[in-house]
Each structure stands twice: as C-alpha cells, then as structure tokens.
Scaffold this motif. Structure first.
Motif, mmCIF file in Angstrom:
data_model
loop_
_atom_site.group_PDB
_atom_site.id
_atom_site.type_symbol
_atom_site.label_atom_id
_atom_site.label_comp_id
_atom_site.label_asym_id
_atom_site.label_seq_id
_atom_site.Cartn_x
_atom_site.Cartn_y
_atom_site.Cartn_z
ATOM 1 N N LEU A 98 0.815 -1.224 0.000
ATOM 2 C CA LEU A 98 0.000 0.000 0.000
ATOM 3 C C LEU A 98 0.848 1.274 0.000
ATOM 4 N N SER A 99 2.177 1.098 -0.104
ATOM 5 C CA SER A 99 3.118 2.239 -0.133
ATOM 6 C C SER A 99 2.992 3.107 1.112
ATOM 7 N N LEU A 100 2.919 2.460 2.262
ATOM 8 C CA LEU A 100 2.806 3.176 3.531
ATOM 9 C C LEU A 100 4.090 3.043 4.330
ATOM 10 N N ASN A 101 4.464 4.118 5.018
ATOM 11 C CA ASN A 101 5.575 4.033 5.962
ATOM 12 C C ASN A 101 5.130 3.206 7.171
ATOM 13 N N VAL A 102 6.089 2.562 7.818
ATOM 14 C CA VAL A 102 5.781 1.769 9.008
ATOM 15 C C VAL A 102 6.704 2.181 10.144
ATOM 16 N N VAL A 103 6.093 2.427 11.309
ATOM 17 C CA VAL A 103 6.846 2.707 12.525
ATOM 18 C C VAL A 103 6.576 1.573 13.504
ATOM 19 N N ALA A 104 7.624 0.994 14.046
ATOM 20 C CA ALA A 104 7.478 -0.056 15.055
ATOM 21 C C ALA A 104 7.556 0.579 16.439
ATOM 22 N N GLU A 105 6.492 0.416 17.234
ATOM 23 C CA GLU A 105 6.450 0.966 18.588
ATOM 24 C C GLU A 105 6.963 -0.052 19.600
ATOM 25 N N GLY A 106 7.538 0.445 20.682
ATOM 26 C CA GLY A 106 7.918 -0.433 21.775
ATOM 27 C C GLY A 106 9.147 -1.280 21.510
ATOM 28 N N VAL A 107 10.061 -0.800 20.674
ATOM 29 C CA VAL A 107 11.302 -1.537 20.408
ATOM 30 C C VAL A 107 12.241 -1.349 21.601
ATOM 31 N N GLU A 108 12.551 -2.445 22.276
ATOM 32 C CA GLU A 108 13.331 -2.334 23.513
ATOM 33 C C GLU A 108 14.629 -3.130 23.488
ATOM 34 N N THR A 109 14.843 -3.959 22.464
ATOM 35 C CA THR A 109 16.069 -4.773 22.424
ATOM 36 C C THR A 109 16.683 -4.741 21.031
ATOM 37 N N LEU A 110 17.971 -5.073 20.970
ATOM 38 C CA LEU A 110 18.678 -5.155 19.694
ATOM 39 C C LEU A 110 18.077 -6.251 18.829
ATOM 40 N N GLU A 111 17.655 -7.354 19.466
ATOM 41 C CA GLU A 111 17.089 -8.475 18.703
ATOM 42 C C GLU A 111 15.786 -8.064 18.015
ATOM 43 N N GLN A 112 14.980 -7.314 18.712
ATOM 44 C CA GLN A 112 13.743 -6.829 18.098
ATOM 45 C C GLN A 112 14.048 -5.922 16.916
ATOM 46 N N SER A 113 14.987 -5.013 17.114
ATOM 47 C CA SER A 113 15.363 -4.088 16.052
ATOM 48 C C SER A 113 15.904 -4.833 14.826
#
Length: 505
Positions: A452-467
C-alpha cells in the motif's frame, strides 16, 4: 397540537348551549300547558330550574371527565412508541415503591438504551432513528408481555419495572436474556446493526425511593457502557464510590484544562536506513497536586466520556507547537511530529478547524504534523471517518493508524483510508523474535504496508534483537526505549543537536 387540546372545550360549551336552549324552549311550554294555577306553576318552575342545574351539572361532569381522561392519556403516553412516557413511569415507580414497602415485596428497575444511537441519527436521519425506537418498543412488549411495566423515557432510553412476584435470580436471568435478545431476535436490519446496554437496581436492597432507584440504575447503566457496551450491569455500592471518584477527577481535569496544567514529553523515532532522527511522538502527562501523576489511560478515556477531549487536544497541539518554536526545532532537525487524535475529535469539525488553524499559523518552519488515530476507533464508524480524513487530507493533514493489528480492519477497508503511515502495536513487538505468531503477524503487516506504499513505525522496540528482526523484514523506523525514552523538550533539543555530529546506533 393546540387544536387537539382546545377542541374539547368548544365541544363541551356547544353541547351545554344546545341542551340549555332546548330545555328552556320546551320545558316552559310544557309547564304552562300542564299547570294553570300561578302558584303551582311558580313552584314547578323552581323545581324545573333545580332539575336543570342537576342535569347540566351531571352532564358537565361526564363531558369534562371524559375530556380530562383523554388529556391525561396524551400527557402520559409517548406519541412515538405508544408506551408510557417518563412522567407516567415516574408515577408508577413512586406508587410501586409505596406498595412494595407496605407489602414487603421486591421489584427491579432497569434502564436500557441503544448503543451508538446518536451515530444513527447523524448518519441516516431522525426518521430512521424514530423507526428504530418504535421497533425496540414493540420488541420489548412482545418479549416481556403485560406483566412488566415498559416505558419510553425519552431519547433512546427505555425503563422497565419487573413484576413483584419474581425472585432476584429469576429477574436477573430474565433481564440478562432480554438485554441480549431484544436486537438479536429480530430480522430487521436496523435491529441487527445495533445493541442495547442495560443497568438495573433492586427495591429495597439498593434503594427505597423512586428517585434513588433511578439514580442507582443510571450508575449501573453507565458502568455497562464503560465496559464496552452491549452489556447488562447491576448496581452495587462500589459503583457509587467509583462514580463519585470519577466526578471528582473530571472536575480536576476541567481545572487542569483551564490552567493548561499538562506536561508534554516527546519520544523520538529513529530511521535505521538513514541513521537519523526522523520524527517524534508527543505524549501528554498530567501531574495532580494531590493524586500525583495520573496515567493517560485513566484521564484520556475520562476526557472522552466527559466531552473534554477536544479541549485537551487543543491544549496539546498549541503547547507542542509553542515548545518546538521556543526550542528552535525546525523541520530540518525534526521532519515529523506525531500527535494522538481521538476519533471523536476527528469527527468534530469545529475542533478540527481550530487545530488546522493552529498548525497552519505556526508550522512554516516547524515539523510536519501527523495525527495518529487508533485502528479500532477508525473502523467503528468507517463511513464518517473516511469522509473526515479525506476532507482534512486535502488540506494537508497527514494521518497514521496507531496500534495497528489490534483492530478488525480488512485490507479492502484499509486501502480506502488516506493514510501516510502505520504504527505496529507494541504487543506484537515485545515478544519478537521468539514468538512465532507475533513474528508472522509482524511480517504480514510489513508486507501489506509495502504493497500500500505506507511508511511503518514499530512501537515499543526495547532490544537489539527486536530491532534486527524488524530491519530484516523491511521496517526502518523505530520507536522505543532501545533508541530513546520519552523526554521533555529540552532533552529532545539536546539529543537532536548531538546526533548531527555523533549519530546513535
């Protein structure tokens, strides 16, 4: 309507006049023909006058009694549903309290109203709303029968009084069944598209006067609404304490709005692809002099229920723009500023116009404002939401769907919305990459957003593994404690200044 009530007066006067004229015309002739003795005729005339007064008095009583009875029916009957109205219900409730106290009997008062009835009136017109009220009244009479006293109290509210013979358990079971079945047992589309909420209290356990019973039942109804609608709640003493606490907090919230006593913090958003801070989300905080810090998940829903959310939003937007301006933070150092927007505010044209004016007036060199709306609220009234978002998108306002993944939006609905961004809810991020279900859902959201050509922001990133997991699957904008905690404007300014020379992560 005026003629409906004045016509009986004219009918009574005309009837009286005709009978009086006929009596005078014929009774005098008959008396003179039957009695020739003047003294006897005089006595007959006296008796005749007395009979006339007695007869016309009785006639007037009968006519006025019938007329007043009709007026009373009109005054006590709801013209829309044919049910007793609030006045009749109040009289019946008062009488029921006196009788039940004298006979040591129990009965239950229930208040019911139609969930989201105002939306129906706004979208489809009052004629459609009136049709639904008639259908609900008819269905209540059909399901409960003649033993229950049913009234339309006004608006979308109905009142019920249970028969005195039912015990507490039978009454509760009957009312729970009723609240669930009124709409679902009908095949009419209007009924199937709506639900009922109900609140009940019992005489004499919860209250002993009609006024108190109405108050307690209303508290129980309010609790059913706050629990998510389509529910039935019974009064208990804890509700009173909760209501008083809520009223007190609402008063304090009004004072806080007047004094602009809110504090703002900003949580930066990091782009892993450009190694730059690309935005920040504004978060509102409220420190109460006696209560301490009041959590947003406590005062924001309260502001929505009390009709204060528009003013809170105005305070947040104005204060955020002022703080950014004073800190000298322009679009070059902070491209985007995300502000949470209530669904109620989005649909309020006056507030949105004011917010647009504030943004237009102050953001010549300030960050571009993006309003975040929760997915669940967006899907709750899609047609009105879509219309409002398109209107404001044409004026340059960008929108983001917050907490995405927790609602029930389909791809066909989502693609209709004029969105710029999705924010993956933190509940899917917190167990990455270990939780397989969360991993699959997150990957699906990222793939859909790319389509859909949308930007995505991931909330609540707390660890390097998640990132690392998010980057691997195409998410490049991160927000969470691993990158930066929410901070006041001074710290945000220092962070953005430092990152120019020494970018983080």
């Amino acid at each position: 309507m005026r003629h409906r009530f004045t016509r009986p007066a004219g009918r009574i006067a005309l009837t009286y006049l005709v009978i009086a004229l006929l009596w005078i015309a014929f009774s005098d002739q008959a008396a003179e023909a039957l009695f020739s003795d003047p003294r006897l005729l005089n006595r007959v005339q006296t008796i005749k006058g007395g009979l006339f007064v007695l007869a016309t008095g009785m006639l007037l009583y009968i006519l006025m009694h019938r007329t007043l009875h009709r007026i009373e029916i009109v005054a006590l009957e709801d013209s829309l549903t044919g049910l007793p109205n609030r006045l009749a219900f109040t009289r019946e409730l008062t009488q029921r309290c006196h009788i039940s106290e004298a006979r040591d009997q129990r009965f239950t008062l229930t208040l019911m109203d139609i969930d989201q009835f105002t939306d129906l009136n706004d979208e489809q017109g009052h004629a459609r709303g009136d049709e639904l009220l008639r259908l609900v009244g008819r269905q209540l009479r059909h399901l409960l029968g003649k033993d229950w006293y049913i009234a339309h109290l006004g608006g979308d509210e109905f009142g019920l009084l249970s028969p005195a013979g039912l015990n507490t358990q039978e009454t509760r079971e009957r009312l729970d069944w009723l609240q669930h079945s009124v709409m679902r047992s009908s095949s009419h589309d209007l009924m199937l598209n709506h639900t009922l909420s109900a609140g009940s209290c019992e005489f004499p356990k919860d209250a002993r006067t009609g006024q108190d019973m109405m108050r307690q039942a209303d508290m129980a109804l309010s609790r059913a609404k706050h629990q998510g609608r389509d529910r039935h709640s019974f009064y208990h003493e804890e509700l009173k304490r909760t209501l008083l606490e809520r009223l007190s907090l609402a008063k304090d919230l009004r004072d806080a709005i007047e004094q602009q006593a809110f504090t703002l913090v900003y949580q930066p958003q990091w782009s892993v692809s450009t190694s730059q801070w690309v935005g920040a989300e504004v978060l509102v905080r409220w420190h109460h002099a006696e209560r301490g810090w009041v959590p947003p998940d406590q005062f924001i829903p309260l502001a929505e229920r009390e009709g204060l959310i528009h003013r809170v939003t105005e305070c947040v937007v104005e204060k955020a723009l002022t703080e950014l301006h004073r800190a000298g933070l322009g679009r070059k150092s902070l491209p985007s500023l995300s502000i949470n927007l209530s669904h109620l505010t989005l649909l309020n044209d006056n507030t949105m116009t004011l917010l647009h004016h504030l943004i237009d007036q102050r953001t010549a060199d300030l960050p571009a404002v993006m309003f975040e709306i929760t997915e669940t609220a967006t899907m709750e009234n899609l047609d009105r939401t879509l219309k409002a978002m398109r209107s404001w998108r044409e004026r340059g306002i960008d929108f983001s769907i917050d907490d995405f993944g927790t609602g029930y939006s389909s791809l066909s609905r989502l693609k209709q919305l004029p969105l710029t961004e999705l924010k993956i809810d933190r509940s899917f991020i917190m167990d990455l990459p270990g939780d397989q279900n969360d991993a699959v859902i997150t990957q699906a959201i990222l793939a859909m957003a790319k389509t859909l050509s949308l930007n995505v922001v991931a909330e609540g990133v707390e660890t390097l593994e998640q990132s690392d997991f998010l980057q691997t699957h195409g998410c490049t904008i991160m927000q969470g404690y691993y990158y930066a905690r929410p901070m006041p404007i001074q710290e945000l300014s220092a962070l953005l200044t430092e990152s120019v020379d020494s970018p983080v992560r």
